[in-house]
Design a protein around this motif. Sequence first.
Motif, mmCIF file in Angstrom:
data_model
loop_
_atom_site.group_PDB
_atom_site.id
_atom_site.type_symbol
_atom_site.label_atom_id
_atom_site.label_comp_id
_atom_site.label_asym_id
_atom_site.label_seq_id
_atom_site.Cartn_x
_atom_site.Cartn_y
_atom_site.Cartn_z
ATOM 1 N N GLN A 1 38.365 20.112 57.193
ATOM 2 C CA GLN A 1 39.340 20.514 56.178
ATOM 3 C C GLN A 1 38.999 19.952 54.803
ATOM 4 N N GLN A 2 39.197 20.782 53.792
ATOM 5 C CA GLN A 2 38.970 20.415 52.406
ATOM 6 C C GLN A 2 40.294 20.478 51.640
ATOM 7 N N LYS A 3 40.373 19.712 50.578
ATOM 8 C CA LYS A 3 41.520 19.777 49.679
ATOM 9 C C LYS A 3 41.032 20.227 48.303
ATOM 10 N N GLY A 4 41.844 21.017 47.632
ATOM 11 C CA GLY A 4 41.434 21.465 46.308
ATOM 12 C C GLY A 4 42.487 22.330 45.663
ATOM 13 N N ILE A 5 42.034 23.209 44.781
ATOM 14 C CA ILE A 5 42.937 24.137 44.106
ATOM 15 C C ILE A 5 42.393 25.550 44.242
ATOM 16 N N ALA A 6 43.277 26.521 44.032
ATOM 17 C CA ALA A 6 42.892 27.933 44.030
ATOM 18 C C ALA A 6 43.314 28.570 42.724
ATOM 19 N N THR A 7 42.439 29.390 42.186
ATOM 20 C CA THR A 7 42.744 30.272 41.065
ATOM 21 C C THR A 7 42.360 31.673 41.527
ATOM 22 N N PHE A 8 42.371 32.646 40.624
ATOM 23 C CA PHE A 8 41.964 33.994 41.037
ATOM 24 C C PHE A 8 41.164 34.685 39.934
ATOM 25 N N TYR A 9 40.392 35.690 40.354
ATOM 26 C CA TYR A 9 39.599 36.484 39.416
ATOM 27 C C TYR A 9 39.541 37.920 39.908
ATOM 28 N N ASN A 10 38.995 38.794 39.101
ATOM 29 C CA ASN A 10 38.906 40.214 39.448
ATOM 30 C C ASN A 10 37.683 40.454 40.334
ATOM 31 N N ALA A 11 37.801 40.125 41.583
ATOM 32 C CA ALA A 11 36.676 40.223 42.504
ATOM 33 C C ALA A 11 36.425 41.663 42.956
ATOM 34 N N THR A 12 35.153 41.951 43.201
ATOM 35 C CA THR A 12 34.768 43.263 43.744
ATOM 36 C C THR A 12 34.062 43.125 45.090
ATOM 37 N N GLY A 13 33.675 41.891 45.428
ATOM 38 C CA GLY A 13 32.867 41.667 46.630
ATOM 39 C C GLY A 13 31.418 41.369 46.275
ATOM 40 N N ALA A 14 31.059 41.646 45.006
ATOM 41 C CA ALA A 14 29.711 41.321 44.528
ATOM 42 C C ALA A 14 29.727 39.906 43.967
ATOM 43 N N GLY A 15 28.554 39.415 43.539
ATOM 44 C CA GLY A 15 28.477 38.082 42.959
ATOM 45 C C GLY A 15 27.121 37.456 43.182
ATOM 46 N N ASN A 16 27.024 36.145 42.964
ATOM 47 C CA ASN A 16 25.745 35.444 43.082
ATOM 48 C C ASN A 16 25.140 35.509 44.477
ATOM 49 N N CYS A 17 25.959 35.771 45.491
ATOM 50 C CA CYS A 17 25.420 35.884 46.854
ATOM 51 C C CYS A 17 24.670 37.193 47.084
ATOM 52 N N SER A 18 24.729 38.099 46.123
ATOM 53 C CA SER A 18 23.972 39.363 46.177
ATOM 54 C C SER A 18 24.411 40.300 47.297
ATOM 55 N N PHE A 19 25.655 40.140 47.761
ATOM 56 C CA PHE A 19 26.185 41.101 48.725
ATOM 57 C C PHE A 19 26.640 42.352 47.993
ATOM 58 N N GLU A 20 26.583 43.470 48.673
ATOM 59 C CA GLU A 20 27.072 44.715 48.101
ATOM 60 C C GLU A 20 28.556 44.875 48.422
ATOM 61 N N PRO A 21 29.363 45.306 47.451
ATOM 62 C CA PRO A 21 30.784 45.521 47.731
ATOM 63 C C PRO A 21 30.963 46.510 48.887
ATOM 64 N N ASN A 22 31.872 46.166 49.807
ATOM 65 C CA ASN A 22 32.102 47.049 50.956
ATOM 66 C C ASN A 22 33.573 47.404 51.129
#
Length: 229
Positions: A38-59
């Motif tokens: 378990q980790q502790k932290g904070i959450a925010t949000f952004y306009n995600a599409t499923g793409a990003g630095n991981c180079s996955f294609e939006p599905n």
Amino acid sequence: MNRRSASPLAVSLASTALLAGVACGDDPSGGGLPLGEQQKGIATFYNATGAGNCSFEPNGDLMVAAINTAQYARSATCGQCVDVVGPKGTVRVRIVDQCPDCDKGHLDLSREAFAKVADMSLGRVDISWTPVSCDVAGNIEYHFKDGSNPDWTALQIRNHRLPIQKLEWKRDGDWKAIAREDYNYFVATSGVGTGSFQVRVTASDGQQLTDTLPKVLDNASVPGSAQFK
């Protein structure tokens, strides 16, 4: 949060400069975050599409998140799933991007995921989150990056239940580890040559899957024969 993902080329060059002489496939940070820790932290949000630095294609699956750079660990957590608990509820998300402005423990969730753990009007909330196995259907998948050829081969593992620790290949002789780049491709800079070749994928818990790929493809995928347990 408003973020701009670094280009794969820029990230690759930076990684090469920092890690000259180091095989990322053997890096101890490989394999993502320990399951159940378990980790502790904070959450925010952004306009995600499923793409990003991981180079996955939006599905179409928007239950996704970007993770802080420290825990992104040069893409070792790409594709890893985490259960997030917030003041309103829980949600399971998959890591698809990194958040350079986020401190350790911080997850930047898609709007859709954030709405399940907190009221959107809050914008930023305390959370706990735990790395877990992903609920995936079918076997793992091998995806060749666009531009891949026998002399420069970039391969990504997709649809994996557990984080990927290492990727190796061979045609004849011993297994050779393939270096992992920050943009979540294992890249054999001298290529793997022509014809069929074997690959071996090691998960975070040491499980291994072995497949034979027919040849190097350009921006195409090959289904694997099995899935991690």
